[in-house]
Write an enzyme that holds these catalytic residues in place. Structure first.
Site, PDB file in Angstrom:
ATOM      1  N   GLU A 299       0.406  -1.131  -0.038  1.00 28.93           N
ATOM      2  CA  GLU A 299       0.270   0.587   0.099  1.00 28.93           C
ATOM      3  C   GLU A 299       0.723   1.090   0.255  1.00 28.93           C
ATOM      4  OE1 GLU A 299      -2.893  -0.556   2.852  1.00 28.93           O
ATOM      5  OE2 GLU A 299      -3.757  -2.527   2.130  1.00 28.93           O
TER       6      GLU A 299
ATOM      7  N   GLU B  39      -6.523 -10.235  -2.117  1.00 29.19           N
ATOM      8  CA  GLU B  39      -7.601 -10.058  -0.689  1.00 29.19           C
ATOM      9  C   GLU B  39      -9.132 -10.172  -0.976  1.00 29.19           C
ATOM     10  OE1 GLU B  39      -5.523  -6.990   2.228  1.00 29.19           O
ATOM     11  OE2 GLU B  39      -3.411  -7.508   1.870  1.00 29.19           O
TER      12      GLU B  39
HETATM   13  O1  G3I Z   1      -7.094  -9.612  18.279  1.00 26.76           O
HETATM   14  C1  G3I Z   1      -6.836  -8.199  19.161  1.00 26.76           C
HETATM   15  C2  G3I Z   1      -8.130  -8.170  20.311  1.00 26.76           C
HETATM   16  O2  G3I Z   1      -7.217  -8.911  21.350  1.00 26.76           O
HETATM   17  C3  G3I Z   1      -7.755  -7.136  20.863  1.00 26.76           C
HETATM   18  O3  G3I Z   1      -8.860  -7.835  21.686  1.00 26.76           O
HETATM   19  C4  G3I Z   1      -9.268  -5.998  19.794  1.00 26.76           C
HETATM   20  C5  G3I Z   1      -9.569  -4.668  20.300  1.00 26.76           C
HETATM   21  O4  G3I Z   1      -9.104  -4.295  19.494  1.00 26.76           O
HETATM   22  O5  G3I Z   1      -8.604  -6.165  18.315  1.00 26.76           O
HETATM   23  C6  G3I Z   1      -7.916  -7.096  18.301  1.00 26.76           C
HETATM   24  O6  G3I Z   1      -6.474  -7.295  17.191  1.00 26.76           O
HETATM   25  C7  G3I Z   1      -7.403  -6.658  15.835  1.00 26.76           C
HETATM   26  C8  G3I Z   1      -7.288  -7.804  14.837  1.00 26.76           C
HETATM   27  O7  G3I Z   1      -7.184  -7.530  13.030  1.00 26.76           O
HETATM   28  C9  G3I Z   1      -7.740  -9.320  14.838  1.00 26.76           C
HETATM   29  O8  G3I Z   1      -8.836  -9.120  15.010  1.00 26.76           O
HETATM   30  C10 G3I Z   1      -6.696  -5.436  15.812  1.00 26.76           C
HETATM   31  O9  G3I Z   1      -7.136  -4.398  16.768  1.00 26.76           O
HETATM   32  C11 G3I Z   1      -7.417  -4.656  14.171  1.00 26.76           C
HETATM   33  O10 G3I Z   1      -6.023  -3.678  13.898  1.00 26.76           O
HETATM   34  C12 G3I Z   1      -6.761  -5.608  13.258  1.00 26.76           C
HETATM   35  O11 G3I Z   1      -7.051  -5.584  11.958  1.00 26.76           O
HETATM   36  C13 G3I Z   1      -6.706  -5.972  10.825  1.00 26.76           C
HETATM   37  C14 G3I Z   1      -6.201  -4.498   9.788  1.00 26.76           C
HETATM   38  O12 G3I Z   1      -5.384  -6.031   9.046  1.00 26.76           O
HETATM   39  C15 G3I Z   1      -4.987  -4.019  10.877  1.00 26.76           C
HETATM   40  O13 G3I Z   1      -3.949  -4.954  10.983  1.00 26.76           O
HETATM   41  C16 G3I Z   1      -7.519  -7.511  10.139  1.00 26.76           C
HETATM   42  O14 G3I Z   1      -8.225  -7.721  10.802  1.00 26.76           O
HETATM   43  C17 G3I Z   1      -6.914  -7.962   9.146  1.00 26.76           C
HETATM   44  O15 G3I Z   1      -8.282  -8.072   8.282  1.00 26.76           O
HETATM   45  C18 G3I Z   1      -6.022  -6.257   7.584  1.00 26.76           C
HETATM   46  O16 G3I Z   1      -6.079  -7.077   6.469  1.00 26.76           O
HETATM   47  C19 G3I Z   1      -5.394  -5.797   5.939  1.00 26.76           C
HETATM   48  C20 G3I Z   1      -4.031  -6.466   4.913  1.00 26.76           C
HETATM   49  O17 G3I Z   1      -3.654  -6.620   6.126  1.00 26.76           O
HETATM   50  C21 G3I Z   1      -3.650  -4.890   4.206  1.00 26.76           C
HETATM   51  N1  G3I Z   1      -4.613  -4.526   3.047  1.00 26.76           N
HETATM   52  C22 G3I Z   1      -5.963  -4.855   3.769  1.00 26.76           C
HETATM   53  C23 G3I Z   1      -7.132  -5.555   5.119  1.00 26.76           C
HETATM   54  C24 G3I Z   1      -7.995  -5.105   5.050  1.00 26.76           C
HETATM   55  O18 G3I Z   1      -7.781  -3.935   5.822  1.00 26.76           O
END
Ligand code: G3I
Length: 385
Positions: free
Chosen positions: A160, A265
């Site tokens: 990105e 994705e």
């Molecule tokens: O696991 C913790 C949990 O313990 C906690 O209680 C909770 C509270 O916020 O957060 C949980 O972690 C979250 C994690 O997803 C798992 O659900 C993070 O906050 C959250 O930021 C994270 O989001 C991920 C996001 O990227 C940021 O890293 C998404 O799962 C993931 O699908 C998303 O993937 C991205 C790709 O990497 C890049 N392209 C876009 C795509 C979608 O946004």
């Protein structure tokens, strides 16, 4: 491309304990339907590869021959402190892929998001110099790629880096190192594992300005002599958009440059927009009441047939485009396994009920799954006649 062998699907103990996953298997498998055409994959959460979600793991084994880590290899997870690496979850991810003979993807090495602030700062909190940040990038890539050398077969090296208008995003990487940070990241990754496939990965590449931007970027990387195997087109779609034709153009434009295109994705958001931004930028957030039905969360009780059908048609249209470019498209990866796992349940608003994938909340195949399998069947019939 190295093809992964596809054996008969065994009814394991876990599948027997979860008769629904057995029903899913009897519907046929995506990896068999597209064998010899492109790999089919999914992004996995930690529960699916660490034994917590046995039903999800069985579905993954039955349907997919390549996996991506949804979160465990992001900088903040794998390298949370300057001298601390946490490889435990990533080791489990790689072990799961190896145990099941899958093509294992690494996501992601250099990204402006999910990267701790300390990465860009010295011990006093001041911005690092170019040389110091390059040294830190080198250490991270050498350590992470080096650990999984020969096991993780392809890496999203830079994620990105482009704005919507196709220019380079003013990320801390670009501000401190300069435009050549992308070239450097690819060089460091190649040095750490010369056999690994290396990718540039981004969203909205189907839109003309960003398409032009990525075409220019690939030309520059090639002119710099960098190894770049493929561009990853994330393909986070929305049902009300008219995307497959635009993807057709982007895949064609990138293929003409001699790079492969991975669909990395894939998902299709069926919910109304909760934000005016057509983006997959994870920093965009909208407040809402988690779980409650509302104008922006209308399908809490289930997906109406008309939307289910529209979703199936969109997926059929997508796979028709991917098949048209079968010589260029190496892999199609969904961003999640079942609807309940999807990031779209929590983005850009928490607690919505989203339906973006081919499998439902019980991991059972949806009409969209049948539609994709139908496209594969038609293509096979066509190639025989
Ligand atoms: O696991 C913790 C949990 O313990 C906690 O209680 C909770 C509270 O916020 O957060 C949980 O972690 C979250 C994690 O997803 C798992 O659900 C993070 O906050 C959250 O930021 C994270 O989001 C991920 C996001 O990227 C940021 O890293 C998404 O799962 C993931 O699908 C998303 O993937 C991205 C790709 O990497 C890049 N392209 C876009 C795509 C979608 O946004």
């Amino acid at each position: 491309m190295r093809r992964v062998g596809i054996g008969a699907i065994a009814l394991t103990a876990a599948a027997l304990a979860h008769p629904q996953s057995t029903r899913a298997q009897s519907a046929g498998s995506l990896k068999e339907a597209f064998a010899g055409v492109f790999r089919i994959g999914a992004a996995l959460n930690a529960d699916q590869f660490s034994g917590v979600d046995a039903r999800g793991a069985e579905l993954v084994k039955a349907q997919f021959n390549t996996i991506s880590p949804e979160n465990v290899l992001k900088w903040e997870r794998v390298h949370p402190q300057p001298t601390t690496y946490d490889f435990d979850p990533a080791d489990k991810y790689v072990a799961f892929g190896q145990a099941n003979g899958m093509f294992i993807v690494g996501h992601t090495l250099v990204w402006h998001s999910q990267t701790p602030r300390w990465v860009f700062q010295d011990a006093e909190g001041k911005p690092l110099t170019r040389d110091a940040l390059l040294a830190r990038m080198h250490d991270h890539i050498a350590t992470v790629v080096g650990r999984y050398k020969g096991r993780i077969q392809g890496w999203d090296v830079v994620n990105e880096a482009l704005n919507e208008d196709g220019t380079l995003r003013e990320s801390p990487w670009k501000k401190i190192i300069g435009d050549d940070y992308i070239v450097k990241a690819f060089q460091f990754a190649h040095e750490a594992d010369p056999a690994a496939e290396l990718y540039y990965n981004d969203y909205n590449l189907e839109n003309a300005p960003k398409r032009n931007g990525v075409v220019e970027l690939v030309k520059k990387l090639k002119a710099a002599g960098v190894t770049i195997t493929a561009v990853g087109s994330q393909a986070h779609d929305k049902l009300f958009l008219d995307s497959p034709a635009k993807h057709d153009t982007t895949i064609g434009a990138l293929g003409a440059l001699g790079v492969k295109v991975n669909i990395t994705e894939l998902d299709v958001d069926v919910l109304p927009m909760a934000t005016r931004n057509r983006t997959a930028d994870v920093s965009v957030r909208v407040q809402g009441q988690p779980g409650a039905a509302s104008a922006v969360n209308p399908y809490v009780a289930g997906l109406p047939d008309s939307v289910q059908k529209a979703l199936a048609k969109r997926y059929a249209d997508f796979f028709t485009v991917f098949l048209k470019h079968r010589g260029v498209v190496d892999r199609v990866t969904f961003w999640g396994v079942g609807d309940g796992d999807s990031w779209l349940n929590n983005w850009p608003m928490p607690g919505r009920t989203s339906y973006p994938l081919l499998f439902d909340r019980k991991d059972l195949p949806k009409p969209a799954f049948d539609a994709v399998m139908g496209v594969a069947r038609q293509a096979r019939a066509g190639s025989k006649s």
